[in-house]
Design a protein around this motif. Structure first.
Motif, mmCIF file in Angstrom:
data_model
loop_
_atom_site.group_PDB
_atom_site.id
_atom_site.type_symbol
_atom_site.label_atom_id
_atom_site.label_comp_id
_atom_site.label_asym_id
_atom_site.label_seq_id
_atom_site.Cartn_x
_atom_site.Cartn_y
_atom_site.Cartn_z
ATOM 1 N N LEU A 1 -0.347 1.802 37.599
ATOM 2 C CA LEU A 1 0.133 2.688 36.868
ATOM 3 C C LEU A 1 -0.402 4.198 36.381
ATOM 4 O O LEU A 1 -0.054 4.844 35.124
ATOM 5 C CB LEU A 1 -0.989 2.192 34.926
ATOM 6 N N ASP A 2 -0.818 4.558 37.768
ATOM 7 C CA ASP A 2 -1.133 6.254 38.384
ATOM 8 C C ASP A 2 0.476 6.936 37.831
ATOM 9 O O ASP A 2 0.725 7.025 38.894
ATOM 10 C CB ASP A 2 -1.631 5.878 39.410
ATOM 11 N N ASP A 3 0.501 7.091 36.738
ATOM 12 C CA ASP A 3 1.925 8.968 36.840
ATOM 13 C C ASP A 3 1.630 9.863 37.922
ATOM 14 O O ASP A 3 2.827 9.644 38.694
ATOM 15 C CB ASP A 3 1.145 9.338 35.495
ATOM 16 N N GLY A 4 0.687 9.846 38.629
ATOM 17 C CA GLY A 4 0.854 11.079 39.388
ATOM 18 C C GLY A 4 1.300 10.737 40.792
ATOM 19 O O GLY A 4 2.663 11.383 41.441
ATOM 20 N N ILE A 5 0.463 9.441 40.378
ATOM 21 C CA ILE A 5 1.497 8.067 42.282
ATOM 22 C C ILE A 5 2.582 7.849 42.571
ATOM 23 O O ILE A 5 3.491 7.975 43.221
ATOM 24 C CB ILE A 5 0.503 7.124 42.436
ATOM 25 N N ALA A 6 3.262 7.164 40.997
ATOM 26 C CA ALA A 6 5.070 7.282 40.471
ATOM 27 C C ALA A 6 5.755 8.512 40.896
ATOM 28 O O ALA A 6 6.673 8.178 41.888
ATOM 29 C CB ALA A 6 4.262 6.491 38.911
ATOM 30 N N GLU A 7 4.913 9.084 40.537
ATOM 31 C CA GLU A 7 5.638 10.907 40.694
ATOM 32 C C GLU A 7 6.076 11.486 42.052
ATOM 33 O O GLU A 7 6.957 11.897 42.261
ATOM 34 C CB GLU A 7 5.127 11.684 39.544
ATOM 35 N N GLY A 8 5.136 10.613 42.795
ATOM 36 C CA GLY A 8 5.617 10.940 44.047
ATOM 37 C C GLY A 8 6.266 9.971 45.561
ATOM 38 O O GLY A 8 6.720 9.244 44.165
ATOM 39 N N PRO A 9 6.213 10.278 46.088
ATOM 40 C CA PRO A 9 6.973 9.581 47.214
ATOM 41 C C PRO A 9 6.600 7.917 47.634
ATOM 42 O O PRO A 9 7.045 7.034 48.382
ATOM 43 C CB PRO A 9 7.399 10.847 48.245
ATOM 44 N N SER A 10 5.453 7.868 47.474
ATOM 45 C CA SER A 10 4.550 7.282 48.242
ATOM 46 C C SER A 10 4.309 5.621 47.570
ATOM 47 O O SER A 10 4.625 5.816 46.254
ATOM 48 C CB SER A 10 2.348 6.993 48.726
ATOM 49 N N ARG A 11 4.006 4.897 48.172
ATOM 50 C CA ARG A 11 4.454 3.139 47.439
ATOM 51 C C ARG A 11 2.920 2.561 48.556
ATOM 52 O O ARG A 11 2.414 1.744 49.175
ATOM 53 C CB ARG A 11 5.309 2.501 47.322
ATOM 54 N N LEU A 12 2.542 1.020 46.972
ATOM 55 C CA LEU A 12 1.943 0.274 47.553
ATOM 56 C C LEU A 12 2.500 -1.305 47.638
ATOM 57 O O LEU A 12 3.146 -1.816 46.723
ATOM 58 C CB LEU A 12 0.762 0.430 46.235
ATOM 59 N N VAL A 13 2.327 -2.140 48.667
ATOM 60 C CA VAL A 13 2.785 -3.204 49.112
ATOM 61 C C VAL A 13 2.016 -4.180 49.010
ATOM 62 O O VAL A 13 0.669 -4.058 49.931
ATOM 63 C CB VAL A 13 3.821 -2.577 50.404
ATOM 64 N N LEU A 14 1.489 -5.246 48.430
ATOM 65 C CA LEU A 14 0.812 -6.355 48.060
ATOM 66 C C LEU A 14 1.126 -6.926 49.233
ATOM 67 O O LEU A 14 2.347 -7.962 48.638
ATOM 68 C CB LEU A 14 0.359 -6.574 46.634
ATOM 69 N N VAL A 15 0.775 -7.408 49.959
ATOM 70 C CA VAL A 15 1.434 -9.122 50.399
ATOM 71 C C VAL A 15 0.712 -10.352 50.428
ATOM 72 O O VAL A 15 -1.001 -10.162 50.326
ATOM 73 C CB VAL A 15 1.675 -9.122 52.620
ATOM 74 N N THR A 16 0.884 -11.620 50.186
ATOM 75 C CA THR A 16 0.558 -12.375 50.027
ATOM 76 C C THR A 16 0.844 -13.593 51.080
ATOM 77 O O THR A 16 1.863 -13.449 51.162
ATOM 78 C CB THR A 16 0.442 -13.011 48.325
ATOM 79 N N TYR A 17 0.048 -14.393 50.717
ATOM 80 C CA TYR A 17 0.655 -15.636 52.261
ATOM 81 C C TYR A 17 -0.380 -17.122 51.654
ATOM 82 O O TYR A 17 0.655 -17.912 52.173
ATOM 83 C CB TYR A 17 -0.543 -15.239 53.384
ATOM 84 N N SER A 18 -0.542 -17.181 50.689
ATOM 85 C CA SER A 18 -1.019 -18.493 49.860
ATOM 86 C C SER A 18 -1.381 -19.100 48.570
ATOM 87 O O SER A 18 -1.843 -20.129 48.309
ATOM 88 C CB SER A 18 -2.303 -19.157 50.364
ATOM 89 N N GLY A 19 -0.552 -17.588 47.883
ATOM 90 C CA GLY A 19 -1.328 -18.063 46.317
ATOM 91 C C GLY A 19 -0.455 -16.221 46.067
ATOM 92 O O GLY A 19 -0.344 -15.799 46.255
ATOM 93 N N MET A 20 -0.984 -16.725 44.634
ATOM 94 C CA MET A 20 -1.055 -15.437 43.789
ATOM 95 C C MET A 20 -2.131 -14.440 43.857
ATOM 96 O O MET A 20 -2.546 -15.137 43.351
ATOM 97 C CB MET A 20 0.337 -15.909 42.282
ATOM 98 N N PRO A 21 -1.663 -12.860 42.968
ATOM 99 C CA PRO A 21 -3.479 -12.591 42.921
ATOM 100 C C PRO A 21 -3.708 -12.579 41.586
ATOM 101 O O PRO A 21 -2.586 -13.249 40.797
ATOM 102 C CB PRO A 21 -2.722 -11.079 43.652
ATOM 103 N N GLU A 22 -4.473 -12.004 41.304
ATOM 104 C CA GLU A 22 -4.920 -11.868 40.038
ATOM 105 C C GLU A 22 -3.731 -11.452 38.620
ATOM 106 O O GLU A 22 -2.732 -10.754 39.567
ATOM 107 C CB GLU A 22 -5.559 -10.843 39.538
#
Length: 361
Positions: A141-162
């Protein structure tokens, strides 16, 4: 052919969202048009996005932080983070990379379902798990990150996170699907080429074409197909239709966490004694079902005393349609919320295997 989840990721990035990857994340991935050879998901993404101008780093608590750089050029910031043992400090350091205006980063967080686990399933969420979930939610939800080009990728293998992350507007949940027929055929051609040069890969039995194998392996992962070729090479026996059938059943059970049993019945209505009206009804519907006509029932309830042939009739219908039969096993669990999570996972797997018959006995 470009895997669909890559397009979905780029669409999410374009609208300032980060992504959560789930389902078939343990598979091998192949993109011949971009000359990206078969590789695991993290290296596949690193190769693809590095060509788009991104730098790619991955984090897992057991392995720490490292940059996946095809060129071998490692960022000094990542090198410093790789020596950090405190997970919270690592995430804070990765946050600084995401906020960088000088470079564009893809930060992959592996095993997100263990870093920020959901409550329930008989496990108590630690304070550290809660902190991780809050940090990952805040980053999305960080606007500073959202406005930039970088992104976060969460990878799951055995279920869903929180659930806080799954339902966040800052993340897009993307299901990494099973390969379609064209993707399987391209991969089979790749493996056949390897088999012609290396003894560790086997070959198809006589009369079994690549096109037929591509059809028969519907519902299988590329890693499962590769395992068949390696097994064939090791034991010096050609790949047969029976081997494909057995491997496919095992693959689907594994993907469904043993909550589904898959079979492909070989006997149609000619093997069902009696039940003339019911068989006539299904024979009338089968052409309409195959044609996908509107108004055709999507579910059937069979009622009758034990032993009257209900299960046998369903297997015969599966044969007549030419669709795999997916039998639902016990999804119930003593832990709060786990039964619902099991059922939700089964439905997601079944959607990947359609067309198919899902059988509740």
């Amino acid at each position: 052919m470009k895997p669909r989840f890559l397009t979905q990721m780029e669409e999410a990035f374009a609208v300032r969202q980060h992504v959560i990857l789930s389902l078939n994340t343990e598979d091998r991935f192949y993109f011949p048009e971009e000359e990206i050879g078969p590789s695991n998901l993290n290296y596949f993404l690193a190769t693809y996005f590095s060509r788009k101008g991104y730098r790619v780093a991955q984090y897992a608590p057991s392995m720490g932080v490292r940059e996946l750089s095809p060129s071998g050029n490692i960022s000094r910031d990542v090198e410093q983070l790789s020596r950090e043992n405190d997970p919270i400090e690592v995430l804070n350091g990765l946050t600084r990379l995401l906020r960088s205006s000088q470079e564009q980063w893809i930060i992959m967080v592996l095993h997100a379902e263990r870093i920020a686990p959901p409550p329930g399933a008989g496990a108590t969420v630690s304070k550290e798990g809660v902190a991780f979930a809050e940090i990952l939610h805040t980053l999305a939800l960080d606007d500073g990150i959202a406005e930039g080009p970088s992104r976060l990728v969460l990878v799951t293998y055995s279920g869903m996170p929180e659930e806080l992350l799954v339902r966040s507007r800052g993340y897009r949940l993307i299901e990494v699907g099973l390969p379609d027929e064209s993707e399987r055929k391209a991969f089979i051609e790749f493996l056949d080429d390897l088999a012609a040069r290396y003894n560790e890969f086997g070959h198809l039995e006589e009369g079994l074409s690549r096109e037929e194998v591509a059809r028969l392996t519907s519902g299988m992962s590329l890693s499962g197909i590769e395992a068949m070729y390696r097994s064939s090479g090791h034991f010096k026996r050609p790949i047969s239709r029976e081997q494909i059938r057995l491997t496919k059943a095992r693959e689907i059970r594994n993907l469904a966490r043993d909550l589904l049993e898959v079979s492909e019945p070989e006997e149609g209505f000619e093997g069902v004694a009696g039940l003339w009206s019911v068989k006539a009804y299904f024979k009338h519907l089968i052409p309409q079902i195959k044609a996908g006509l509107p108004g055709v029932p999507q579910a059937f309830l069979l009622q009758g005393v034990p032993g009257c042939g209900k299960s046998h009739l369903v297997k015969a219908l599966s044969c007549e349609l030419g669709w795999p039969l997916l039998e639902l096993r016990n999804v119930r669990s003593p832990f709060v919320g786990q039964s619902e999570m099991n059922l939700e996972h089964v439905i997601r797997v079944v959607e990947q295997l359609q067309p198919a018959i899902l059988f509740f006995d």
